[in-house]
Design a protein around this motif. Structure first.
Motif, PDB file in Angstrom:
ATOM      1  N   GLY A   3      25.446  47.507 -13.349  1.00 56.08           N
ATOM      2  CA  GLY A   3      26.417  49.036 -13.397  1.00 56.08           C
ATOM      3  C   GLY A   3      27.182  47.111 -14.729  1.00 56.08           C
ATOM      4  O   GLY A   3      28.837  47.189 -15.098  1.00 56.08           O
ATOM      5  N   GLU A   4      26.350  46.162 -15.009  1.00 52.90           N
ATOM      6  CA  GLU A   4      27.169  45.626 -15.486  1.00 52.90           C
ATOM      7  C   GLU A   4      27.373  45.346 -17.432  1.00 52.90           C
ATOM      8  O   GLU A   4      28.110  44.594 -16.935  1.00 52.90           O
ATOM      9  N   PHE A   5      27.368  46.647 -17.582  1.00 57.29           N
ATOM     10  CA  PHE A   5      27.162  46.881 -19.051  1.00 57.29           C
ATOM     11  C   PHE A   5      27.587  47.999 -19.641  1.00 57.29           C
ATOM     12  O   PHE A   5      27.004  49.204 -18.333  1.00 57.29           O
ATOM     13  N   VAL A  33      25.075  45.918 -24.161  1.00 59.36           N
ATOM     14  CA  VAL A  33      26.445  46.538 -25.254  1.00 59.36           C
ATOM     15  C   VAL A  33      26.826  46.607 -23.484  1.00 59.36           C
ATOM     16  O   VAL A  33      27.739  47.336 -23.247  1.00 59.36           O
ATOM     17  N   GLU A  34      28.476  46.037 -23.665  1.00 57.76           N
ATOM     18  CA  GLU A  34      29.589  45.679 -22.953  1.00 57.76           C
ATOM     19  C   GLU A  34      30.545  46.119 -24.811  1.00 57.76           C
ATOM     20  O   GLU A  34      31.327  45.784 -25.042  1.00 57.76           O
ATOM     21  N   VAL A  35      31.555  46.882 -23.931  1.00 58.77           N
ATOM     22  CA  VAL A  35      32.700  48.087 -24.708  1.00 58.77           C
ATOM     23  C   VAL A  35      33.714  47.839 -23.918  1.00 58.77           C
ATOM     24  O   VAL A  35      34.436  47.566 -23.282  1.00 58.77           O
ATOM     25  N   LYS A  36      34.709  46.583 -24.722  1.00 57.77           N
ATOM     26  CA  LYS A  36      36.252  46.309 -23.987  1.00 57.77           C
ATOM     27  C   LYS A  36      37.067  47.154 -25.578  1.00 57.77           C
ATOM     28  O   LYS A  36      36.821  47.081 -27.255  1.00 57.77           O
ATOM     29  N   ALA A  37      38.613  47.569 -25.258  1.00 57.39           N
ATOM     30  CA  ALA A  37      39.961  47.880 -26.102  1.00 57.39           C
ATOM     31  C   ALA A  37      40.611  47.175 -25.529  1.00 57.39           C
ATOM     32  O   ALA A  37      41.084  47.047 -23.956  1.00 57.39           O
ATOM     33  N   CYS A  38      41.936  46.876 -26.706  1.00 56.34           N
ATOM     34  CA  CYS A  38      43.365  46.459 -26.359  1.00 56.34           C
ATOM     35  C   CYS A  38      44.200  47.058 -27.010  1.00 56.34           C
ATOM     36  O   CYS A  38      43.803  47.606 -28.461  1.00 56.34           O
ATOM     37  N   ARG A  39      45.016  47.426 -26.407  1.00 55.48           N
ATOM     38  CA  ARG A  39      46.293  48.433 -27.449  1.00 55.48           C
ATOM     39  C   ARG A  39      47.271  47.049 -28.321  1.00 55.48           C
ATOM     40  O   ARG A  39      47.930  46.175 -26.764  1.00 55.48           O
ATOM     41  N   ALA A  40      47.367  46.862 -29.422  1.00 53.48           N
ATOM     42  CA  ALA A  40      48.397  45.918 -29.753  1.00 53.48           C
ATOM     43  C   ALA A  40      49.719  46.286 -29.786  1.00 53.48           C
ATOM     44  O   ALA A  40      49.974  47.506 -30.447  1.00 53.48           O
ATOM     45  N   LEU A  67      34.787  40.105 -18.921  1.00 54.98           N
ATOM     46  CA  LEU A  67      33.943  39.702 -20.179  1.00 54.98           C
ATOM     47  C   LEU A  67      32.815  39.332 -18.512  1.00 54.98           C
ATOM     48  O   LEU A  67      33.202  37.901 -18.190  1.00 54.98           O
ATOM     49  N   LYS A  68      32.048  39.657 -18.753  1.00 54.43           N
ATOM     50  CA  LYS A  68      30.179  38.644 -17.696  1.00 54.43           C
ATOM     51  C   LYS A  68      29.400  39.073 -19.006  1.00 54.43           C
ATOM     52  O   LYS A  68      28.786  39.724 -19.542  1.00 54.43           O
ATOM     53  N   SER A  69      29.154  37.599 -19.917  1.00 52.99           N
ATOM     54  CA  SER A  69      29.341  37.687 -20.885  1.00 52.99           C
ATOM     55  C   SER A  69      26.928  37.055 -20.228  1.00 52.99           C
ATOM     56  O   SER A  69      26.360  37.082 -21.426  1.00 52.99           O
ATOM     57  N   ILE A  75      25.777  41.958 -26.289  1.00 51.76           N
ATOM     58  CA  ILE A  75      26.807  42.083 -27.187  1.00 51.76           C
ATOM     59  C   ILE A  75      27.597  42.876 -26.842  1.00 51.76           C
ATOM     60  O   ILE A  75      28.101  43.835 -26.310  1.00 51.76           O
ATOM     61  N   PHE A  76      29.240  42.230 -27.684  1.00 50.39           N
ATOM     62  CA  PHE A  76      30.244  42.764 -27.284  1.00 50.39           C
ATOM     63  C   PHE A  76      31.038  43.933 -28.152  1.00 50.39           C
ATOM     64  O   PHE A  76      30.936  43.287 -29.437  1.00 50.39           O
ATOM     65  N   ILE A  77      31.141  44.747 -28.159  1.00 49.82           N
ATOM     66  CA  ILE A  77      31.842  46.143 -29.346  1.00 49.82           C
ATOM     67  C   ILE A  77      33.241  45.849 -28.559  1.00 49.82           C
ATOM     68  O   ILE A  77      33.750  46.235 -27.923  1.00 49.82           O
ATOM     69  N   TRP A  78      33.795  44.529 -29.410  1.00 46.84           N
ATOM     70  CA  TRP A  78      35.714  44.709 -29.151  1.00 46.84           C
ATOM     71  C   TRP A  78      36.631  45.759 -29.962  1.00 46.84           C
ATOM     72  O   TRP A  78      36.548  45.210 -31.475  1.00 46.84           O
TER      73      TRP A  78
END
Length: 242
Positions: A112-114, A123-130, A161-163, A168-171
């Protein structure tokens, strides 16, 4: 909605209509599907202040400004844990959703690391609302347009974030009228100097291993070296993941 209400107020002034009638329209209780805005539009059309073509123009402009507003209405857990990766998978089905079942033969140690897998690239995907933090109200009522996020130097917050666990990170940056994409490697994340501990305990135990978990707060200007067009996300992941 702020822009639309301002536009409607201006049009009501131009109508030269009965002020008492206009106040009554504004104060009447809204009952679906007869919203306050809908009644104002009906009044403007009836008084020939606007044409039907102008009505359609206003409607289309509103839809364009708010095409991603529904994402601000999602519960934080739903948005944070599932929307981002589902969105990327819908755009690029070449990615494999990382689950124990899917990874059994190609990455037996998966725990479950990515989020996604692509030809050996984790690949790890993260999203943020402005959104504005200076006013109160629902998240949707505080949602920023892209220009507002830029003007206010909004800092996108990506956490957990677990680098060491992905390549790769997709933000994804979500504004109510736009989606932004940044693709960066784990090494590039470290080199930003923005990664800070997520919790007082800087390490999170995963199956006995000590995994550093961090977070970043970064403006669009700071993220600019990693900006890619939506259509180029897959190719950039491939390029950087080699």
């Amino acid at each position: 909605m702020r822009e639309l209400r301002k536009q409607l107020d201006e049009l009501l002034k131009q109508s030269g209509g009965n002020k008492n009638v206009i106040e009554m329209i504004k104060k009447e209780k809204a009952i679906f599907p007869f919203s306050t805005e809908g009644r104002i539009f009906a009044y403007l059309l009836a008084t020939q202040t606007i044409t039907y073509e102008k009505y359609v123009e206003l409607q289309d402009a509103y839809a364009k400004r708010n095409q991603y507003l529904d994402l601000f209405e999602m519960a934080p857990r739903t948005f944070g844990e599932t929307w981002g990766e589902k969105h990327i998978l819908s755009l690029f089905p070449e990615f494999v959703k990382a689950t124990k079942e899917n990874m059994t033969s190609i990455y037996p140690d998966f725990d479950g690391e990515f989020d996604l897998w692509l030809d050996g690239i984790r690949v790890e995907v993260k999203a943020c609302r402005a959104n504005s933090t200076k006013t109160s109200g629902s998240l949707a009522s505080r949602a920023y347009l892209h220009t507002e996020a830029t003007t206010n130097s909004f800092k996108y917050h990506y956490q957990q974030l677990k680098s060491s666990c992905c390549d790769i990170f997709i933000w994804i940056g979500v504004c109510r009228d736009d989606l932004l994409y940044w693709v960066l490697t784990s090494d590039e994340l470290q080199k930003t100097g923005k990664l800070s501990p997520q919790h007082r305990n800087e390490n999170t135990g995963v199956d006995g291993a000590q995994i550093f978990e961090g977070q970043v707060f970064m403006t669009e200007e700071e993220l600019s070296p990693f900006l890619v067009n939506e259509r180029d996300v897959l190719n950039e992941v491939k390029r950087k993941g080699k």
